[in-house]
Enzyme design. Structure first.
Site, PDB file in Angstrom:
ATOM      1  N   ARG A   1       0.833  -1.205   0.000  1.00 30.94           N
ATOM      2  CA  ARG A   1       0.000   0.000   0.000  1.00 30.94           C
ATOM      3  C   ARG A   1       0.861   1.247   0.000  1.00 30.94           C
ATOM      4  NH1 ARG A   1      -1.750   3.790   3.404  1.00 30.94           N
ATOM      5  NH2 ARG A   1      -0.732   2.845   5.216  1.00 30.94           N
ATOM      6  N   VAL A   2       0.425   2.216  -0.814  1.00 29.71           N
ATOM      7  CA  VAL A   2       0.963   3.573  -0.751  1.00 29.71           C
ATOM      8  C   VAL A   2      -0.223   4.513  -0.605  1.00 29.71           C
ATOM      9  CG1 VAL A   2       3.104   3.167  -2.018  1.00 29.71           C
ATOM     10  CG2 VAL A   2       1.011   3.678  -3.269  1.00 29.71           C
ATOM     11  N   SER A   3       0.045   5.713  -0.136  1.00 32.82           N
ATOM     12  CA  SER A   3      -1.047   6.610   0.245  1.00 32.82           C
ATOM     13  C   SER A   3      -1.522   7.518  -0.873  1.00 32.82           C
ATOM     14  CB  SER A   3      -0.627   7.477   1.442  1.00 32.82           C
ATOM     15  OG  SER A   3      -0.333   6.657   2.550  1.00 32.82           O
ATOM     16  N   THR A   4      -0.741   7.696  -1.947  1.00 33.18           N
ATOM     17  CA  THR A   4      -1.135   8.618  -3.006  1.00 33.18           C
ATOM     18  C   THR A   4      -0.995   7.952  -4.356  1.00 33.18           C
ATOM     19  OG1 THR A   4       1.075   9.525  -3.353  1.00 33.18           O
ATOM     20  CG2 THR A   4      -0.282  10.555  -1.640  1.00 33.18           C
TER      21      THR A   4
ATOM     22  N   GLN B   1       2.527   8.170  -5.797  1.00 29.22           N
ATOM     23  CA  GLN B   1       3.427   7.114  -5.367  1.00 29.22           C
ATOM     24  C   GLN B   1       3.138   5.825  -6.120  1.00 29.22           C
ATOM     25  OE1 GLN B   1       2.620   7.278  -1.121  1.00 29.22           O
ATOM     26  NE2 GLN B   1       4.696   7.990  -0.752  1.00 29.22           N
TER      27      GLN B   1
END
Length: 232
Positions: A22-25, A28
């Site tokens: 998982r990445v937040s944006t 990314q």
């Protein structure tokens, strides 16, 4: 005279794992920033323990959300196989003690590569540190925004431009997949799961490079529905 059944040796099968990255944006996710490091850590761990990585779910979403489609899909996959959920770091699940605690009671085994031998108490402590770090980052961000606003800086302009650019890229990617979706429908695929399986079988991947699941297929098809199609 009694005959004993022949001795048969039980062969232990390697443990199966489903990776959750998982990445937040979306920025990314598009650039791979953070994803490759997570993938490398997870792959190395599974190889070290002699396991088998049977699937990977990549999600571009905030860890604050509980109902993340990618995480829910990964957990469902773990239950059906069964398999163990593997993550590079505990904060890839969430920076929330209550949420991590509910996952521990949810019937799915998971392991964080940065703390593979942590027991329940240690996982609670690590989650508490992650939650505290999240709160501190949030407080510093708010303070910096307030200071910038006090200096007369106009906020949100760059963010709005980036949001428009990302949506444009997402729509363009969806349009690229429109023919593949039509082929899937022509082949008799009517559900999101069937269309996802068809895309995966044809070698298509999401913008983040992961396999399709009903949630990602639904978002892609929603973008297609919003886009006027050319009249033939």
């Amino acid at each position: 005279m009694s005959h004993k059944p022949p001795f048969t040796r039980q062969i232990a099968l390697p443990r199966r794992y489903v990776a959750y990255l998982r990445v937040s944006t979306s920025r990314q996710g598009d650039s791979g920033l953070g994803l490759e490091a997570q993938r490398e850590a997870v792959t190395r761990y599974v190889e070290q323990v002699g396991g088998v990585l049977i699937d990977e779910v990549v999600e571009v979403e905030s860890g604050k959300l509980r109902d993340r489609p990618g995480l829910l899909a990964a957990l469902a996959h773990c239950r059906s196989k069964p398999a163990t959920l593997v993550i590079a770091r505990l904060d890839r699940l969430a920076r929330n003690v209550a949420f991590v605690s509910s996952l521990m009671d949810g019937g799915v085994e998971f392991v964080a590569v940065d703390a593979p031998y942590a027991n329940r108490l240690m996982l609670h402590i690590l989650a508490a540190f992650a939650e505290h770090e999240r709160d501190m980052v949030s407080a510093r961000t708010k303070a910096a925004l307030q200071a910038a606003k006090a200096r007369g800086v106009k906020l949100g302009v760059n963010g709005a431009r980036l949001a428009i650019a990302r949506k444009t890229e997402a729509v363009a990617f969806a349009q690229k997949l429109a023919p593949a979706v039509e082929v899937a429908k022509a082949a008799g695929c009517t559900t999101l799961a069937q269309i996802s399986d068809h895309l995966n079988a044809c070698g298509w991947r999401t913008r983040e490079g992961s396999a399709w699941c009903p949630a990602t297929t639904r978002r892609m098809m929603a973008r297609l529905a919003e886009t006027p199609q050319p009249v033939m």
